[in-house]
Scaffold this motif. Structure first.
Motif, PDB file in Angstrom:
ATOM      1  N   LYS A 152      40.198  45.126  36.125  1.00  0.00           N
ATOM      2  CA  LYS A 152      40.017  44.010  36.202  1.00  0.00           C
ATOM      3  C   LYS A 152      40.922  43.600  37.374  1.00  0.00           C
ATOM      4  O   LYS A 152      42.162  44.133  37.663  1.00  0.00           O
ATOM      5  CB  LYS A 152      40.263  43.189  35.030  1.00  0.00           C
ATOM      6  CG  LYS A 152      39.426  43.465  33.708  1.00  0.00           C
ATOM      7  CD  LYS A 152      39.824  42.758  32.550  1.00  0.00           C
ATOM      8  CE  LYS A 152      38.759  42.724  31.393  1.00  0.00           C
ATOM      9  NZ  LYS A 152      38.373  44.049  30.898  1.00  0.00           N
ATOM     10  N   PRO A 153      40.595  42.538  38.165  1.00  0.00           N
ATOM     11  CA  PRO A 153      41.431  41.889  39.227  1.00  0.00           C
ATOM     12  C   PRO A 153      42.582  41.342  38.878  1.00  0.00           C
ATOM     13  O   PRO A 153      42.498  40.754  37.553  1.00  0.00           O
ATOM     14  CB  PRO A 153      40.437  41.088  40.149  1.00  0.00           C
ATOM     15  CG  PRO A 153      39.476  40.866  39.093  1.00  0.00           C
ATOM     16  CD  PRO A 153      39.167  41.895  38.048  1.00  0.00           C
ATOM     17  N   VAL A 154      43.534  40.964  39.664  1.00  0.00           N
ATOM     18  CA  VAL A 154      44.648  39.893  39.167  1.00  0.00           C
ATOM     19  C   VAL A 154      44.583  38.664  39.947  1.00  0.00           C
ATOM     20  O   VAL A 154      44.017  38.910  41.214  1.00  0.00           O
ATOM     21  CB  VAL A 154      46.020  40.942  39.585  1.00  0.00           C
ATOM     22  CG1 VAL A 154      46.040  42.135  38.724  1.00  0.00           C
ATOM     23  CG2 VAL A 154      46.117  41.397  40.832  1.00  0.00           C
ATOM     24  N   ASP A 155      45.107  37.674  39.618  1.00  0.00           N
ATOM     25  CA  ASP A 155      45.480  36.681  40.165  1.00  0.00           C
ATOM     26  C   ASP A 155      46.633  36.218  40.752  1.00  0.00           C
ATOM     27  O   ASP A 155      46.907  35.287  41.654  1.00  0.00           O
ATOM     28  CB  ASP A 155      44.838  35.133  39.395  1.00  0.00           C
ATOM     29  CG  ASP A 155      43.442  35.390  38.943  1.00  0.00           C
ATOM     30  OD1 ASP A 155      42.706  35.812  39.809  1.00  0.00           O
ATOM     31  OD2 ASP A 155      43.055  34.965  37.842  1.00  0.00           O
ATOM     32  N   SER A 156      47.739  36.884  40.240  1.00  0.00           N
ATOM     33  CA  SER A 156      49.024  36.717  40.701  1.00  0.00           C
ATOM     34  C   SER A 156      49.905  38.124  40.345  1.00  0.00           C
ATOM     35  O   SER A 156      49.585  38.895  39.747  1.00  0.00           O
ATOM     36  CB  SER A 156      49.470  35.587  40.344  1.00  0.00           C
ATOM     37  OG  SER A 156      49.723  36.079  38.581  1.00  0.00           O
ATOM     38  N   LEU A 157      51.086  38.380  41.104  1.00  0.00           N
ATOM     39  CA  LEU A 157      52.020  38.985  40.794  1.00  0.00           C
ATOM     40  C   LEU A 157      52.417  39.041  39.085  1.00  0.00           C
ATOM     41  O   LEU A 157      52.835  40.187  38.455  1.00  0.00           O
ATOM     42  CB  LEU A 157      53.287  39.117  41.544  1.00  0.00           C
ATOM     43  CG  LEU A 157      54.067  40.191  41.461  1.00  0.00           C
ATOM     44  CD1 LEU A 157      53.666  41.619  41.583  1.00  0.00           C
ATOM     45  CD2 LEU A 157      55.414  39.970  42.113  1.00  0.00           C
ATOM     46  N   GLY A 158      52.258  37.832  38.843  1.00  0.00           N
ATOM     47  CA  GLY A 158      52.637  37.458  37.317  1.00  0.00           C
ATOM     48  C   GLY A 158      51.786  38.477  36.299  1.00  0.00           C
ATOM     49  O   GLY A 158      52.232  38.811  35.362  1.00  0.00           O
ATOM     50  N   ASP A 159      50.234  38.295  36.807  1.00  0.00           N
ATOM     51  CA  ASP A 159      49.294  39.243  35.953  1.00  0.00           C
ATOM     52  C   ASP A 159      49.870  40.596  35.830  1.00  0.00           C
ATOM     53  O   ASP A 159      49.586  41.331  34.962  1.00  0.00           O
ATOM     54  CB  ASP A 159      48.093  39.159  36.550  1.00  0.00           C
ATOM     55  CG  ASP A 159      47.636  37.726  36.582  1.00  0.00           C
ATOM     56  OD1 ASP A 159      47.747  36.740  35.579  1.00  0.00           O
ATOM     57  OD2 ASP A 159      46.349  37.355  37.072  1.00  0.00           O
TER      58      ASP A 159
END
Length: 262
Positions: free
Chosen positions: A163-170
């Motif tokens: 799954k792709p990430v939206d942020s480094l927080g993810d």
């Protein structure tokens, strides 16, 4: 090392790999670090094929380490390279993966020394020059959200879910989730390979040689508490102007917070 320090060590290694790729590229602008991670990292779940059999947790970890290592070496990296051809010159473009072992029930804090559903969670960071090749090789398995659900990639693995990430927080949050079982695997009867990086240290993957010696190996206890703590301090002392000028405000904030995990 506590799970908190393992989390920091894994996260900082992934950040360092992104920095390493950027600095060696034709666009060595470190300001694009967080965008690089967002564009090239995926959260991953890997399901072993088990045919309903029960396994002791130690043996299940051994199987997972072997099977994911085979997948990385025989399928994943080849799909990332031109014409699926692996050479000593292009091995540096293979993805860096961090995987942590898991069993059924751990989300509810359950634990057993026997498992019928061994699997793993983690992060895969692709090299920006190789991601398009992977996408083309797996276009039939692409999801609407931009991830990939790949059935039966090898005889020993029944499913790969990216799954792709939206942020480094993810990335940080999913690493923490991935390591939720690690704290229960603290003795020789249960601890084989609670987590690993792939590929292992090799002259054909020069990123590892760019790190301190104690961080080059993928084995469970190869990154001592002191090294993880020192790495956290090193990241916190980087100049903010070199790490914080991104087009995406949310991920810029996440990167700042990640430096303080140790």
């Amino acid at each position: 090392m506590t799970s908190k320090h393992i989390h920091a060590w894994a996260l900082h290694t992934i950040i360092d790999k992104a920095e390493y790729d950027i600095k060696g590229s034709t666009n060595p602008d470190i300001h694009r670090l967080d965008d690089y991670i967002i564009d090239n990292a995926f959260i991953a779940t890997v399901q072993l094929r088990n045919y309903g059999a029960s396994y002791h947790i130690w043996d299940a970890q051994r199987r997972f380490d072997i099977e994911f290592g085979k997948y990385h070496a025989s399928e994943l990296r080849k799909q990332c390279l031109a014409k699926c051809k692996v050479t000593r010159r292009n091995k540096k473009l293979q993805p860096l993966a961090f995987m942590a072992f898991d069993i059924e029930g751990s989300r509810q804090n359950g634990f057993s020394t026997v498992t019928t559903n061994p699997h793993g969670h983690g992060i895969v960071l692709f090299h920006e020059r190789a991601l398009t090749n992977f996408k083309n090789a797996n276009s039939a398995f692409r999801t609407l959200e931009g991830g990939y659900i790949i059935p039966n990639p090898t005889p020993g693995i029944s499913l790969i879910d990216l799954k792709p990430v939206d942020s480094l927080g993810d990335v940080s949050s999913y690493l923490a989730y991935s390591l939720k079982l690690e704290g229960k695997l603290q003795n020789g009867d249960t601890n084989y390979a609670p987590y690993n990086f792939y590929p292992t240290s090799s002259v054909d993957f020069p990123f590892w040689q760019s790190l301190p010696l104690s961080r080059r190996h993928h084995h469970t206890h190869s990154s001592p508490h002191k090294e993880a703590t020192n790495e956290g301090k090193r990241l916190r002392t980087l100049h903010s102007e070199d790490r914080h000028q991104s087009r995406r405000h949310r991920s810029r904030r996440d990167l700042s917070e990640a430096r303080h995990i140790c």
